[in-house]
Design an enzyme around this catalytic site. Structure first.
Site, PDB file in Angstrom:
ATOM      1  N   ARG A  53       0.802  -1.219   0.000  1.00  0.00           N
ATOM      2  CA  ARG A  53       0.000   0.000   0.000  1.00  0.00           C
ATOM      3  C   ARG A  53       0.839   1.275   0.000  1.00  0.00           C
ATOM      4  NH1 ARG A  53      -2.926  -3.497   1.582  1.00  0.00           N
ATOM      5  NH2 ARG A  53      -1.284  -3.998   3.039  1.00  0.00           N
ATOM      6  N   THR A  54       1.810   1.308   0.880  1.00  0.00           N
ATOM      7  CA  THR A  54       2.562   2.558   1.023  1.00  0.00           C
ATOM      8  C   THR A  54       3.299   2.883  -0.278  1.00  0.00           C
ATOM      9  OG1 THR A  54       2.835   2.063   3.351  1.00  0.00           O
ATOM     10  CG2 THR A  54       4.260   3.750   2.449  1.00  0.00           C
ATOM     11  N   LYS A  82      25.840  -5.526  -1.597  1.00  0.00           N
ATOM     12  CA  LYS A  82      27.312  -5.507  -1.607  1.00  0.00           C
ATOM     13  C   LYS A  82      27.853  -4.838  -0.347  1.00  0.00           C
ATOM     14  CE  LYS A  82      26.994  -4.913  -6.582  1.00  0.00           C
ATOM     15  NZ  LYS A  82      26.942  -3.840  -7.572  1.00  0.00           N
ATOM     16  N   ARG A 103      11.246   3.198   2.995  1.00  0.00           N
ATOM     17  CA  ARG A 103      10.854   2.293   4.076  1.00  0.00           C
ATOM     18  C   ARG A 103      12.078   1.446   4.384  1.00  0.00           C
ATOM     19  NH1 ARG A 103       5.638  -1.410   4.811  1.00  0.00           N
ATOM     20  NH2 ARG A 103       4.890   0.659   5.322  1.00  0.00           N
ATOM     21  N   HIS A 131       5.502   5.635  11.246  1.00  0.00           N
ATOM     22  CA  HIS A 131       4.937   5.553   9.904  1.00  0.00           C
ATOM     23  C   HIS A 131       4.004   6.756   9.788  1.00  0.00           C
ATOM     24  CE1 HIS A 131       3.641   4.071   6.195  1.00  0.00           C
ATOM     25  NE2 HIS A 131       3.030   2.954   6.529  1.00  0.00           N
TER      26      HIS A 131
END
Lengths: 305, 151
Positions: A53-54, A82, A103, A131
């Site tokens: 969703r985000t 890496k 995120r 959030h």
């Protein structure tokens, strides 16, 4: 109050007036969309942890306003594999984009990224911590459905211990005159540090294990998923999974005007048989992610004041 | 006998940390890493104290503590007093004080905090000095005194 070039990292960084300004901007954009508002702007969408969703709503928000999107949806495809540090990744990304949405599974990652970057960082979730854009869209959803945020009785249901959406929303609601009802199993209660924060602001709240004892009073019921990934012991998870299942049997015990919210994804907390009732607000809530994120992008990019 | 006692306890110049509660005395000595240095050090415990009942005292010859060290002592033993000694006399005396923002001294108790994953100087906001409560600038976790680890 200015949002231009500001980072959106934690709901704690925003005053009540600033929160209301974001909601007002979202309303304006939703009513009168301008498909060229962010033309020429590039958003880097850095998802070090998967999200549906985000990520999708941020990308949709940017594109619907004429902006461009670059980025990755999982870290497996980047040089992080890496061993590149977050700091270096951000130092690179800020040269390619005008705003960064990220995120990350580690708490505090967004704050560190904001210190590394010269362009605004919008936190799309940092581990179990914050959030803020979810919180703003939750507030927008409440305001849109009820016409106000003040003087509402808002219930939180489920995993209140680990649920970051609950923590952030409770802190945001502490700016408003609301009564909060925390309904959870004893072991998944709202953490003391949040209750103390509410105490210090004089917020009225109640703790309860039995939903039916308070359900009739509520204007909003914010249900959450009991998150399997937060439990170290699967047996412990099983004990609590499915403790609160909302289905049609709840209907005699709620106000006709009660609205049910959920940050999604749901597992079995809300039965699909409630989806077509007037109480279901969760899909609209997910949809509200777009105007709220459009407002935030436009504000931090300085395209609206 | 008196002369010998004086030799052990008095210092020409250096620092005397006084009014440490007995249980915190060794913690302070340990954190200052006194056993590694070459300074003359006296650690005493269970002295009578009107305020604390029993107290500890640490005397460090030839060493003056940095601001950072004093801040750390404030976190371990907020009751302590610092005396700066010059020419066998107290030149300066002050009570340790917990600052409002603590940078780089404490490790975050949250193992999933970015400060424990990447090379980042920690920063904490002091929410309450007694009982001590801090909020991590990065992960926002609130920690109490019992969870604090020093860098």
């Amino acid at each position: 109050m200015t949002f231009e070039n500001r980072d959106i990292i934690s709901i704690r960084d925003l005053s009540k007036n600033e929160i209301l300004h974001v909601l007002k901007t979202a309303k304006k954009i939703e009513r009168k969309p301008n498909p060229n508002l962010l033309k020429g702007e590039v958003m880097a969408s850095l998802f070090f942890e998967p999200s549906t969703r985000t990520r999708l709503s941020f990308e949709s928000a940017m594109r619907r306003l004429g902006g461009e999107v670059i980025g990755f949806a999982e870290p497996g495809t980047t040089s992080l594999k890496k061993g590149e540090t977050l700091w270096d990744t951000i130092k690179m990304a800020e040269r390619y984009a005008d705003v960064i949405v990220m995120r990350h599974p580690v708490e505090g990652a967004a704050r560190l990224a904001a210190e590394a970057a010269g362009v605004p960082i919008i936190n799309g979730g940092d581990g179990a911590n914050q959030h803020p854009t979810q919180t703003l869209l939750d507030l927008y959803t409440i305001q849109k459905a009820k016409g106000k945020i003040e003087r509402l009785k808002i219930g939180f249901l489920g995993d209140l211990k680990y649920g970051r959406t609950v923590h952030s929303l409770a802190i945001a609601l502490s700016h408003f005159n609301t009564a909060l009802y925390f309904i959870s199993p004893e072991a998944l209660k709202m953490p003391d540090s949040y209750l103390e924060e509410l105490d210090s602001k004089g917020i009225q709240y109640y703790e309860e294990t039995d939903l039916l004892k308070v359900s009739k009073k509520l204007d909003i019921l914010y249900a959450t998923r009991i998150q399997k990934e937060r439990f170290p012991d699967p047996l412990e998870y099983k004990k609590y999974a499915g403790v609160y299942k909302l289905n049609r049997s709840i209907l005699p015990h709620i106000k006709p005007s009660l609205k049910i919210m959920h940050p999604l994804p749901r597992v079995d907390e809300i039965h699909p048989e409630l989806d077509d009732t007037k109480h279901a607000l969760y899909f609209e809530q997910a949809g509200n992610g777009v105007p709220v994120r459009q407002a935030l992008l436009s504000l931090v990019l300085g395209r609206v004041k | 006998m008196n002369k010998k006692m004086l030799k052990i306890s008095a210092i020409n110049e250096g620092t005397v940390i006084d009014h440490i509660s007995t249980i915190n005395t060794f913690k302070v000595a340990e954190f200052l890493n006194l056993k590694e240095g070459e300074d003359v050090v006296t650690v005493g415990m269970n002295f009578e104290s009107k305020k604390l009942g029993k107290k500890g005292v640490i005397k460090i010859g030839g060493r003056f503590l940095t601001k950072n060290e004093v801040n750390k002592i404030a976190l371990i033993a907020p009751e302590a007093n610092i005396n700066i000694i010059k020419d066998y006399g107290v030149k300066e005396k002050f009570k340790v004080e917990i600052p409002d923002v603590i940078k780089g001294i404490i490790k975050c108790a949250n193992t999933n905090c970015i400060t424990n994953k990447e090379s980042v100087r920690t920063k904490f906001y002091v929410l309450c000095k007694d009982p001590l409560k801090l909020r991590c600038h990065y992960c926002e976790r609130v920690v109490g005194k019992e969870e604090i680890g020093l860098v």
